[in-house]
Design an enzyme around this catalytic site. Structure first.
Site, PDB file in Angstrom:
ATOM      1  N   SER A  17      42.251  37.490  45.595  1.00 23.10           N
ATOM      2  CA  SER A  17      42.219  36.656  47.059  1.00 23.10           C
ATOM      3  C   SER A  17      41.785  35.196  47.124  1.00 23.10           C
ATOM      4  O   SER A  17      42.333  34.704  47.892  1.00 23.10           O
ATOM      5  CB  SER A  17      40.946  37.427  47.788  1.00 23.10           C
ATOM      6  N   GLY A  18      41.872  34.980  46.118  1.00 19.67           N
ATOM      7  CA  GLY A  18      41.356  33.039  45.686  1.00 19.67           C
ATOM      8  C   GLY A  18      40.054  32.572  45.893  1.00 19.67           C
ATOM      9  O   GLY A  18      39.659  31.467  46.541  1.00 19.67           O
ATOM     10  N   THR A  38      29.207  36.183  34.406  1.00 21.24           N
ATOM     11  CA  THR A  38      28.301  37.351  34.628  1.00 21.24           C
ATOM     12  C   THR A  38      28.978  38.619  33.891  1.00 21.24           C
ATOM     13  O   THR A  38      28.588  39.884  34.332  1.00 21.24           O
ATOM     14  CB  THR A  38      28.158  37.800  36.094  1.00 21.24           C
ATOM     15  N   HIS A  55      40.071  31.537  33.990  1.00 22.95           N
ATOM     16  CA  HIS A  55      39.225  30.900  35.033  1.00 22.95           C
ATOM     17  C   HIS A  55      38.464  29.587  33.429  1.00 22.95           C
ATOM     18  O   HIS A  55      37.989  28.894  34.416  1.00 22.95           O
ATOM     19  CB  HIS A  55      37.776  32.214  34.875  1.00 22.95           C
ATOM     20  N   ARG A  58      40.434  26.714  34.115  1.00 20.12           N
ATOM     21  CA  ARG A  58      40.556  26.072  35.040  1.00 20.12           C
ATOM     22  C   ARG A  58      39.200  24.886  35.454  1.00 20.12           C
ATOM     23  O   ARG A  58      39.371  24.177  36.441  1.00 20.12           O
ATOM     24  CB  ARG A  58      40.586  26.901  36.301  1.00 20.12           C
ATOM     25  N   ARG A  59      37.957  25.041  34.786  1.00 22.77           N
ATOM     26  CA  ARG A  59      36.865  24.741  35.040  1.00 22.77           C
ATOM     27  C   ARG A  59      36.438  23.032  34.872  1.00 22.77           C
ATOM     28  O   ARG A  59      37.302  22.595  33.123  1.00 22.77           O
ATOM     29  CB  ARG A  59      35.465  25.437  34.179  1.00 22.77           C
ATOM     30  N   ASP A  91      30.178  33.580  39.093  1.00 25.68           N
ATOM     31  CA  ASP A  91      31.037  34.768  39.008  1.00 25.68           C
ATOM     32  C   ASP A  91      31.092  35.675  38.096  1.00 25.68           C
ATOM     33  O   ASP A  91      30.819  35.017  37.573  1.00 25.68           O
ATOM     34  CB  ASP A  91      32.225  33.139  39.167  1.00 25.68           C
TER      35      ASP A  91
END
Length: 632
Positions: A17-18, A38, A55, A58-59, A91
């Site tokens: 969903s973003g 997590t 993920h 992207r950080r 997250d």
């Protein structure tokens, strides 16, 4: 509660969903972020691992990661121990709930764990953004384990929503605030907002996309622009010109209503490409009627085009705009540079001649050239001032708006300028901690000869500049003001504006990569609209692309200069995209002879029993949760 009236935010959303991207945008302006992961298990699931790696790429490099998957109590303790100057991004809560329900912890008071977590959220002194899946809108799971997970996650979401200052629901990349609201993190209290307006920029009226050029390539009609610093500052509350008057002005005089720009600052919420169309398009390639191993590395371009166009069958780019940004510097950054030769190449680009002009003509692209004002020596002090950076960012945004308004469907970003390699190396070192001597390109002079003395002078200038700013703020505008310069600022604004208009950008060379690194700290979504068509030979470009998570489509070893590499391989990329969209499904994969693979009502499979159709579940997520059936 913080000065912008939030300390804790819960971000809800479904799969793809973003929600994670939106949560990251809320903390993008923080000096440092502790990313609290997590997720547990899934080491043997390649698809799950690819999600985690996406993920991670992207950080920003300044973020640290902390794992709390071993014990759900660890998250509660972490929230209570965090200080008031810390920012945490959790997250997501799906992994935490899975840990709570782990049979190895039973019997256990699961409700007490949830209550304690909510109390920790209320009592934490830190800024906290929590991401959690919203599963209540889907079908009731068919298994007891699935129902237990959905119920526990729903209860946890309710408790956290009650404890948090603000709650947002993200659907299809669009956030809606269910409780309160939260502005992106800002280090200092926001000043009175202003809109910086530039003098009119002389620009020829863009024409409609030209048909493919005949074999004898005609010269390209260039679009020439002149850069001038801002001269008028007006409050944002000043009345806007009426639409009828605005639309009658020339393109570069249009107010920025098309993309909704009000202020360029960290944490901007820009659109993201489709998270489903790209992977679906790559998966579709496996079933096409193509001989051999298919399209190979070109699949990267097909997936990118599919994601940015939100379709599994993308069309090849047909209306291309080459944007050339020309800057100049002083000091050691330009050691060994023949400024007369640089001016000659800029003038050729303005006339649609030279290498860039010929390649643009072959690609059917028009050319837009923007010259920026000269900047100072980075080793002696800031190369420009804050007002000039703000104006340059807006001018770059306007370039993207102008391309979109003219009907272009892709931008090729190029740079011609004295010292741009040194500036890009300094930006990479300042934002990622890389070693400048390992990434600064050697100084090549006519005759295929390297000037090592000039290279050492450039290294010394970068070293002195980094030493000068060692205790200075490292925000995006600070980097541009101190070492980046106006050409990097314009390129950064162009990337931001292109993302706002959902327009892909083909980056090529040091300028585009430096702008991508700066734009990432203003809006993390920008890099998802960028494609690196060809890796080239520069370590600077390859390392910058690696930091941004950009995978080069091709590695042919081209070294033609900024923009030229991308234009040279563009015809091949367009051919691959067109072929992937037009090729049919392989006959061996069709249900029967003559089936086109598009039948919307196929016959039911023979193994379907009378109790109902078989359901094709994606079990990757549940595999990653390490669930075990009771009694197993």
């Amino acid at each position: 509660m913080s000065e912008d009236r939030w300390n804790t935010v819960l971000v809800l959303g479904g799969i793809r969903s973003g929600k994670s991207g939106f949560a990251e945008s809320l903390v993008a302006g923080a000096p440092s972020v502790r990313y609290v992961a997590t997720a547990a298990g899934g080491e043997d699931d390649p698809e799950w691992q690819s999600r985690i790696e996406a993920h991670q790429r992207r950080r920003p490099q300044s973020w640290s990661t902390e794992e709390v998957s071993g014990d759900p109590v660890l998250l509660t303790e972490l929230l209570l121990s965090a200080g008031g100057d810390e920012t945490l991004l959790v997250d997501d809560m799906g992994g935490w709930v899975a840990g709570v329900l782990d049979p190895a912890r039973q019997p256990n008071d699961d409700e007490a764990d949830v209550k304690n977590l909510a109390a920790a959220v209320r009592g934490t002194a830190a800024r906290v953004v929590i991401v959690s899946p919203e599963v209540g809108l889907s079908l009731v799971p068919l298994t007891p384990v699935g129902r237990a997970f959905a119920d526990a996650l729903g209860t946890t979401n309710q408790e956290l929503a009650s404890a948090c200052d603000a709650v947002a629901l993200v659907v299809a990349g669009q956030p809606t605030w269910l409780k309160g609201s939260a502005a992106p993190f800002s280090v200092t209290p926001p000043e009175e907002p202003t809109v910086v307006m530039s003098r009119p920029i002389a620009m020829a009226t863009p024409t409609a996309p030209a048909p493919p050029p005949p074999p004898a390539q005609p010269p390209v009609e260039p679009v020439v622009e002149e850069f001038e610093p801002a001269t008028v500052v007006v409050p944002v509350t000043a009345p806007e010109p009426p639409p009828s008057a605005a639309l009658s002005e020339s393109t570069m005089m249009l107010p920025l209503v098309a993309s909704g720009l009000t202020e360029i600052k960290p944490g901007m919420d820009l659109p993201l490409p489709s998270s489903d169309a790209g992977p679906d398009a790559r998966e579709r390639l496996a079933g096409l009627d193509l001989p051999g191993g298919g399209l190979g590395a070109l699949s990267e371009a097909i997936e990118f085009a599919a994601a940015t166009q939100n379709t599994t069958t993308p069309r090849a780019w047909s209306a291309v705009r080459l944007v050339v940004i020309a800057g100049s510097r002083a000091g050691g950054a330009v050691a060994g540079t023949d400024t007369a030769d640089v001016d000659r190449r800029i003038a050729e680009a303005e006339r649609g001649e030279g290498l860039l002009g010929r390649l643009a003509a072959q690609a059917g692209a028009d050319v837009s050239v923007l010259r920026t004002a000269p900047v100072g020596a980075m080793e002696h002090g800031p190369v420009t001032d804050e007002a000039a950076v703000e104006t340059a960012l807006r001018d770059g945004w306007k370039l993207a708006d102008a391309a979109a308004d003219a009907g272009r469907d892709v931008i090729v970003l190029a740079g011609i300028g004295a010292g741009v390699e040194a500036a890009a190396t300094a930006v990479l070192a300042a934002t990622t901690g890389s070693e400048p001597v390992a990434t600064l390109p050697r100084v090549l002079v006519p005759g295929a000869r390297f000037d090592d003395s000039a290279w050492m002078t450039r290294c010394a200038a970068i070293r002195d500049a980094l030493h000068r700013i060692r205790q200075e703020p490292r925000g995006a505008t600070d980097i541009l003001r101190q070492i980046g310069g106006l050409d990097v600022a314009v390129a950064t604004g162009l990337l931001l504006g292109a993302a706002a208009r959902r327009m892909p950008v083909l980056v090529d060379g040091p300028l585009g990569l430096a702008a991508g690194l700066v734009a990432r700290d203003l809006a993390s979504q920008t890099r998802h609209w960028c494609l690196l068509p060809e890796a080239g030979t520069l370590a600077l470009v390859k390392q910058g692309a690696d930091v941004l998570g950009l995978t080069p489509v091709l590695e042919t070893g081209l070294d033609l200069g900024e923009g030229a590499n991308a234009l040279a391989v563009l015809p091949l990329l367009r051919t691959a995209i067109s072929l992937a969209s037009a090729a049919p499904v392989h006959p061996a994969l069709l249900g029967e002879v003559g089936d086109d693979g598009l039948d919307s009502s196929p016959a039911a499979p023979e193994d379907v029993d009378d109790e109902g159709p078989d359901l094709d579940f994606n079990t990757s997520a549940f595999n990653a949760l390490n669930y075990r059936e009771p009694g197993a």
